[in-house]
Design a protein around this motif. Structure first.
Motif, mmCIF file in Angstrom:
data_model
loop_
_atom_site.group_PDB
_atom_site.id
_atom_site.type_symbol
_atom_site.label_atom_id
_atom_site.label_comp_id
_atom_site.label_asym_id
_atom_site.label_seq_id
_atom_site.Cartn_x
_atom_site.Cartn_y
_atom_site.Cartn_z
ATOM 1 N N LEU A 19 104.352 -68.400 -4.923
ATOM 2 C CA LEU A 19 104.330 -67.299 -5.902
ATOM 3 C C LEU A 19 104.081 -65.958 -5.204
ATOM 4 O O LEU A 19 104.724 -64.952 -5.528
ATOM 5 C CB LEU A 19 103.238 -67.550 -6.953
ATOM 6 N N TYR A 20 103.160 -65.980 -4.255
ATOM 7 C CA TYR A 20 102.849 -64.744 -3.538
ATOM 8 C C TYR A 20 104.073 -64.281 -2.728
ATOM 9 O O TYR A 20 104.397 -63.088 -2.696
ATOM 10 C CB TYR A 20 101.641 -64.977 -2.635
ATOM 11 N N ALA A 21 104.751 -65.253 -2.084
ATOM 12 C CA ALA A 21 105.953 -64.919 -1.314
ATOM 13 C C ALA A 21 107.031 -64.335 -2.240
ATOM 14 O O ALA A 21 107.672 -63.336 -1.909
ATOM 15 C CB ALA A 21 106.484 -66.163 -0.618
ATOM 16 N N LEU A 22 107.182 -64.944 -3.404
ATOM 17 C CA LEU A 22 108.172 -64.442 -4.377
ATOM 18 C C LEU A 22 107.839 -63.008 -4.795
ATOM 19 O O LEU A 22 108.722 -62.135 -4.815
ATOM 20 C CB LEU A 22 108.195 -65.360 -5.607
ATOM 21 N N LEU A 23 106.569 -62.792 -5.094
ATOM 22 C CA LEU A 23 106.158 -61.450 -5.517
ATOM 23 C C LEU A 23 106.370 -60.435 -4.390
ATOM 24 O O LEU A 23 106.794 -59.297 -4.633
ATOM 25 C CB LEU A 23 104.689 -61.455 -5.957
ATOM 26 N N THR A 24 106.101 -60.847 -3.161
ATOM 27 C CA THR A 24 106.301 -59.953 -2.012
ATOM 28 C C THR A 24 107.790 -59.624 -1.848
ATOM 29 O O THR A 24 108.155 -58.477 -1.587
ATOM 30 C CB THR A 24 105.769 -60.611 -0.716
ATOM 31 N N ARG A 25 108.627 -60.644 -2.011
ATOM 32 C CA ARG A 25 110.077 -60.419 -1.868
ATOM 33 C C ARG A 25 110.603 -59.480 -2.959
ATOM 34 O O ARG A 25 111.498 -58.683 -2.706
ATOM 35 C CB ARG A 25 110.829 -61.747 -1.955
ATOM 36 N N LEU A 26 110.062 -59.612 -4.128
ATOM 37 C CA LEU A 26 110.582 -58.807 -5.244
ATOM 38 C C LEU A 26 109.984 -57.400 -5.281
ATOM 39 O O LEU A 26 110.590 -56.493 -5.854
ATOM 40 C CB LEU A 26 110.322 -59.513 -6.584
ATOM 41 N N THR A 27 108.807 -57.238 -4.738
ATOM 42 C CA THR A 27 108.198 -55.891 -4.741
ATOM 43 C C THR A 27 108.335 -55.200 -3.383
ATOM 44 O O THR A 27 108.228 -53.981 -3.305
ATOM 45 C CB THR A 27 106.699 -55.962 -5.084
ATOM 46 N N LEU A 28 108.545 -56.001 -2.354
ATOM 47 C CA LEU A 28 108.622 -55.532 -0.964
ATOM 48 C C LEU A 28 107.319 -54.880 -0.508
ATOM 49 O O LEU A 28 107.310 -54.062 0.404
ATOM 50 C CB LEU A 28 109.800 -54.545 -0.781
ATOM 51 N N ARG A 29 106.244 -55.222 -1.213
ATOM 52 C CA ARG A 29 104.936 -54.674 -0.815
ATOM 53 C C ARG A 29 103.861 -55.756 -1.003
ATOM 54 O O ARG A 29 103.708 -56.307 -2.100
ATOM 55 C CB ARG A 29 104.606 -53.442 -1.661
ATOM 56 N N ARG A 62 108.470 -67.909 -13.541
ATOM 57 C CA ARG A 62 109.179 -67.038 -14.492
ATOM 58 C C ARG A 62 108.347 -65.781 -14.782
ATOM 59 O O ARG A 62 108.856 -64.671 -14.784
ATOM 60 C CB ARG A 62 109.432 -67.827 -15.780
ATOM 61 N N ILE A 63 107.063 -65.984 -15.002
ATOM 62 C CA ILE A 63 106.187 -64.835 -15.282
ATOM 63 C C ILE A 63 106.117 -63.917 -14.059
ATOM 64 O O ILE A 63 106.115 -62.687 -14.193
ATOM 65 C CB ILE A 63 104.773 -65.304 -15.696
ATOM 66 N N ALA A 64 106.072 -64.528 -12.884
ATOM 67 C CA ALA A 64 105.995 -63.730 -11.656
ATOM 68 C C ALA A 64 107.232 -62.840 -11.522
ATOM 69 O O ALA A 64 107.118 -61.649 -11.187
ATOM 70 C CB ALA A 64 105.882 -64.662 -10.455
ATOM 71 N N ILE A 65 108.395 -63.399 -11.817
ATOM 72 C CA ILE A 65 109.643 -62.619 -11.731
ATOM 73 C C ILE A 65 109.585 -61.444 -12.721
ATOM 74 O O ILE A 65 109.890 -60.305 -12.373
ATOM 75 C CB ILE A 65 110.873 -63.524 -12.013
#
Lengths: 174, 195
Positions: A19-29, A62-65
């Motif tokens: 989840l953290y990796a996904l959030l990092t990829r989508l926010t780039l931060r 899904r919520i993370a996205i």
């Protein structure tokens, strides 16, 4: 209550890194990803109808996205000064290639943000999370054909969005 | 249409998929969440407080006002269809006029009827009075004529009486003269026979 916390700990152990990796990829931060990770688990802990959730992992992703793209939408309105621009998460070593890569990534993520929820989720899971179609179909309660169609349409839409953006830049330059 | 091909998109997406956070940051994020749940601090600091009813009401009011403004703007911005407007006005006027026209007609009819009844009553009364007066006058004239006739008849009768008296006198005078003449004749006749 205890049961809920146990489930959340289980989810954190099992899918926290993903989840953290996904959030990092989508926010780039990474800093934002950390904050959104907190928000994600708060949301999950506050959700009243947890019993209805069949697949915790899929629901959390899904919520993370959604959280990540909500953050991106809000960021569109905020103007940062150059001194306050944080370091963007990237694997590239050269500063120039890193800059180009991050620009392209930002452009791509902004285009993905403009997609509808279902195709957005499908494309993130398929191409950014690199999940197989079968897993995506299971998580989205769809058939693999439907997921493939969603991905195909989403890529076409991204072509249009990115093409029009590029055309706009080209027109401004000339 | 677009000058970006599918491969480029897929390669960009792949680049995105290759982004990986550092293990330290991942560990930090997971620990932060875990600690937050253990001590219950994170949830409190990040919990979205439910707004008070006053704020909810104020937000609802603002939203309503905005909706009203938007609706107003939406309706005001529409170009006016003159034909439709005219038709609508015409229809509304016609309906309202039809109602009032009927009412006025009824009132007028009633008024005319009242006036006619009153006029008839007045005329009848006036004619009755005039007829009475004429009749009285006629009776008076008849009386006068009858009186005059009576007087004439009386005068004629008186004249007849007077004539009758004169005739009686004449007849008496005639009788007397006849007697006298007869006596004279008788007196003369014996002398002639004796003679």
């Amino acid at each position: 209550m205890e049961n809920r916390q146990e489930k959340l700990f289980e989810l954190l152990d099992k899918s926290g890194a993903s989840l953290y990796a996904l959030l990092t990829r989508l926010t780039l931060r990474e800093d934002v990803a950390e904050e959104l990770m907190q928000e994600l688990f708060i949301k999950l802990s506050n959700y009243k109808e947890l019993r209805k959730i069949g697949n915790w992992n899929a629901y959390a992703h899904r919520i993370a996205i959604n959280l990540a793209f909500d953050w991106r939408r809000k960021q569109k309105r905020v103007c940062l000064s150059l001194n306050n621009v944080p370091e963007i998460a990237s694997n590239e070593k050269s500063p120039l290639s890193s800059l180009i890569n991050s620009e392209e990534s930002q452009e791509m993520l902004d285009a993905i943000r403009q997609l509808n929820k279902a195709p957005r989720q499908a494309i993130v899971m398929r191409y950014i999370q690199q999940q197989p179609y079968e897993d995506i179909a299971e998580q989205m309660n769809k058939t693999t054909h439907q997921v493939r169609a969603l991905c195909y349409k989403a890529v076409n839409r991204l072509r249009d969005l990115l093409g029009s953006e590029r055309k706009g830049i080209y027109n401004v330059e000339h | 249409m677009s000058n970006i091909d599918e491969n480029e998109i897929l390669s960009r997406l792949e680049k995105l998929s290759q982004i990986k956070p550092t293990s330290e940051s991942t560990e930090r994020a997971i620990n932060r969440v875990r600690l937050g749940f253990t001590w219950g601090t994170v949830t409190r600091s990040y919990k979205i407080k439910s707004p008070s009813p006053i704020i909810k009401f104020a937000v609802a009011a603002v939203l309503l006002i905005c909706a009203g403004f938007f609706a107003g703007w939406l309706f005001a911005a529409k170009p006016i269809d003159v034909k439709q407007l005219r038709t609508e006005i015409e229809a509304s006027l016609r309906s309202s006029l039809a109602t009032s026209c009927e009412q006025i007609k009824d009132e007028l009819h009633q008024q005319v009827q009242r006036d006619l009844t009153e006029f008839a009553a007045q005329t009848l009364a006036a004619s009755t009075t005039a007829t009475d007066q004429r009749l009285i006058e006629l009776i008076r004239l008849i009386d006068a004529a009858r009186m005059q006739d009576h007087l004439r008849v009386a005068a004629a009768l008186e004249k007849i009486e007077m004539d009758k008296a004169k005739l009686g006198d004449g007849l008496q005078a005639l009788a007397a003269r006849t007697d006298e003449l007869l006596r004279t004749e008788q007196n003369t006749t014996p002398s002639k026979t004796g003679g």
